[in-house]
Design an enzyme around this catalytic site. Structure first.
Site, PDB file in Angstrom:
ATOM      1  CE  LYS A 112      -4.333  -1.855   1.533  1.00  0.00           C
ATOM      2  NZ  LYS A 112      -5.499  -1.823   2.393  1.00  0.00           N
ATOM      3  CE  LYS A 196      -5.503  -8.055  -1.473  1.00  0.00           C
ATOM      4  NZ  LYS A 196      -6.744  -7.792  -0.777  1.00  0.00           N
ATOM      5  CE  LYS A 199     -13.177  -3.707   0.664  1.00  0.00           C
ATOM      6  NZ  LYS A 199     -11.938  -3.626   1.424  1.00  0.00           N
TER       7      LYS A 199
HETATM    8  N1  AQP Z   1      -8.672 -10.847  -3.488  1.00  0.00           N
HETATM    9  C1  AQP Z   1      -9.077 -11.453  -2.376  1.00  0.00           C
HETATM   10  N2  AQP Z   1      -9.312 -12.767  -2.359  1.00  0.00           N
HETATM   11  C2  AQP Z   1      -9.746 -13.378  -1.223  1.00  0.00           C
HETATM   12  N3  AQP Z   1      -9.956 -12.713  -0.063  1.00  0.00           N
HETATM   13  C3  AQP Z   1      -9.729 -11.403  -0.047  1.00  0.00           C
HETATM   14  N4  AQP Z   1      -9.831 -10.461   0.907  1.00  0.00           N
HETATM   15  C4  AQP Z   1      -9.465  -9.267   0.405  1.00  0.00           C
HETATM   16  N5  AQP Z   1      -9.140  -9.380  -0.882  1.00  0.00           N
HETATM   17  C5  AQP Z   1      -9.276 -10.693  -1.206  1.00  0.00           C
HETATM   18  C6  AQP Z   1     -10.310 -10.738   2.256  1.00  0.00           C
HETATM   19  O1  AQP Z   1     -11.448  -9.909   2.475  1.00  0.00           O
HETATM   20  C7  AQP Z   1     -11.494  -9.541   3.848  1.00  0.00           C
HETATM   21  C8  AQP Z   1     -11.727  -8.076   3.974  1.00  0.00           C
HETATM   22  O2  AQP Z   1     -10.609  -7.372   3.472  1.00  0.00           O
HETATM   23  P1  AQP Z   1     -10.386  -5.874   3.911  1.00  0.00           P
HETATM   24  O3  AQP Z   1     -11.462  -5.043   3.376  1.00  0.00           O
HETATM   25  O4  AQP Z   1     -10.251  -5.795   5.372  1.00  0.00           O
HETATM   26  O5  AQP Z   1      -8.995  -5.436   3.342  1.00  0.00           O
HETATM   27  P2  AQP Z   1      -8.108  -5.941   2.181  1.00  0.00           P
HETATM   28  O6  AQP Z   1      -7.623  -7.316   2.470  1.00  0.00           O
HETATM   29  O7  AQP Z   1      -7.062  -4.892   1.969  1.00  0.00           O
HETATM   30  O8  AQP Z   1      -9.146  -5.987   0.960  1.00  0.00           O
HETATM   31  P3  AQP Z   1      -9.137  -5.151  -0.383  1.00  0.00           P
HETATM   32  O9  AQP Z   1     -10.368  -5.507  -1.126  1.00  0.00           O
HETATM   33  O10 AQP Z   1      -7.823  -5.334  -1.064  1.00  0.00           O
HETATM   34  O11 AQP Z   1      -9.303  -3.667   0.154  1.00  0.00           O
HETATM   35  P4  AQP Z   1      -8.414  -2.399  -0.188  1.00  0.00           P
HETATM   36  O12 AQP Z   1      -8.480  -2.248  -1.671  1.00  0.00           O
HETATM   37  O13 AQP Z   1      -9.046  -1.264   0.548  1.00  0.00           O
HETATM   38  O14 AQP Z   1      -7.029  -2.685   0.300  1.00  0.00           O
HETATM   39  C9  AQP Z   1     -10.187 -10.010   4.474  1.00  0.00           C
HETATM   40  O15 AQP Z   1     -10.433 -11.194   5.207  1.00  0.00           O
HETATM   41  C10 AQP Z   1      -9.293 -10.284   3.306  1.00  0.00           C
HETATM   42  O16 AQP Z   1      -8.361 -11.315   3.554  1.00  0.00           O
END
Ligand code: AQP
Length: 329
Positions: A112, A196, A199
């Protein structure tokens, strides 16, 4: 008494099918067997810049999606992180017992930070907040996707350290374990199978959000990158993009990958993608219907208020134990 689980999602956008397959779908299944606590972790979202109005909207929207997916507030606690001050209070105590090197090693911080022009200190110290989220509820299990493994390990190390430094032979804090799905623990971007699915990806074609329309979903899947091999095979090294689509297909249909691969032998990618699009729409549409009803009423606000009371009751007890053990109360 049932064992407790905790998990959360950041309202840093609308959840993707990655969030859904990797974590959120499991929340619904687990709530019958565990005492479940599910949080909308809005304080994590502000580690990178957020528009305040959009963040407020995303927070309500994510809560409504939790409910629309089937999380039942009569079984599980659903709450907003900033409604429970113990999270930020515990995070300070935790930061004072974590090493800078431990935080700097976190791959999520490195990933990040690489995308930011200016790196806020919160991006580095946010694992402390996450450790707090889990330990405040004495959670024994944490259902999460694969990208959270390092944070769960940090939490486990922290609990051992805290108990040995301050417990006088007793375990003050509970040591949690991660629960990871067998398939789809790391769903990759539809445009780049080496990243990965996220969102907050600036390329919206890389992810399918739970609020995308059927038309958007179909278009995104049909334009997902594949390869020139032209055969549906599960081969992560040579066909990573197709393997990612197979993982999504298998997770949503609950079918074995081998079974899906044999169905599409010799058909090229067209029919496979088209069926995957239909499957994804069929999974998401009922969630969206319930979501729209919830967003039109007052129920979501009431559930957030009630969840805050229930979460505060549990979290304040653990915080008090930590403060007493450290000599500040
Ligand atoms: N690509 C993924 N595949 C499987 N699991 C995923 N998770 C996130 N991306 C994937 C799981 O979703 C849960 C919530 O995630 P989060 O919102 O706390 O943060 P993150 O992991 O940083 O998810 P994002 O979508 O990538 O958000 P941003 O873009 O804001 O950084 C967690 O259990 C995570 O493992």
């Amino acid at each position: 008494m049932k064992q407790r689980i905790f998990s959360g999602v950041q309202p840093s956008g609308t959840p993707t099918i990655g969030n859904y397959i990797g974590a959120m779908r499991g929340f619904v299944e687990l709530q019958d067997d565990y005492e479940a606590v599910y949080c909308v972790v809005n304080q994590h979202a502000i580690t990178v810049p957020q528009d305040p109005k959009v963040l407020r909207e995303n927070t309500k929207s994510l809560t409504a999606l939790y409910l629309a997916m089937g999380i039942d507030p009569s079984k599980s606690i659903i709450f907003k992180q900033s409604d429970v001050p113990a999270h930020s209070q515990a995070a300070w105590l935790i930061q004072c017992n974590l090493g800078l090197g431990e935080l700097e090693r976190m791959t999520q911080y490195k990933d990040k930070a690489a995308k930011q022009e200016s790196i806020g200190a919160g991006l580095l110290t946010y694992p402390a907040l996450m450790v707090g989220d889990i330990i405040l509820y004495d959670a024994e299990f944490v259902p999460v996707g694969d990208d959270q493994r390092q944070h769960i390990e940090l939490t486990r190390d922290f609990v051992d350290r805290f108990n040995s430094r301050f417990g006088n032979g007793n375990d003050i804090l509970v040591k949690p374990e991660g629960l990871y799905p067998d398939h789809g623990a790391r769903v990759m971007s539809l445009q780049d199978p080496s990243s990965k699915m996220s969102k907050s990806d600036s390329n919206v074609k890389g992810f399918i959000s739970l609020l995308d329309t059927p038309k958007q979903i179909t278009k995104k899947i049909k334009s997902a990158v594949t390869d020139s091999i032209g055969e549906v095979n599960y081969d992560k090294e040579n066909q990573p993009a197709v393997s990612n689509l197979l993982d999504i297909y298998s997770s949503l249909s609950m079918r074995d990958i081998d079974d899906i691969v044999s169905e599409y032998q010799g058909t090229g990618y067209g029919a496979f993608k088209s069926d995957l699009a239909d499957l994804t729409v069929a999974t998401i549409e009922p969630i969206q219907e319930r979501y729209n009803q919830l967003m039109a009423g007052d129920e979501v606000e009431d559930i957030i208020r009630d969840g805050a009371v229930r979460a505060n009751e549990i979290a304040s007890i653990t915080l008090e134990k930590m403060e007493k053990a450290m000599g500040i109360r």
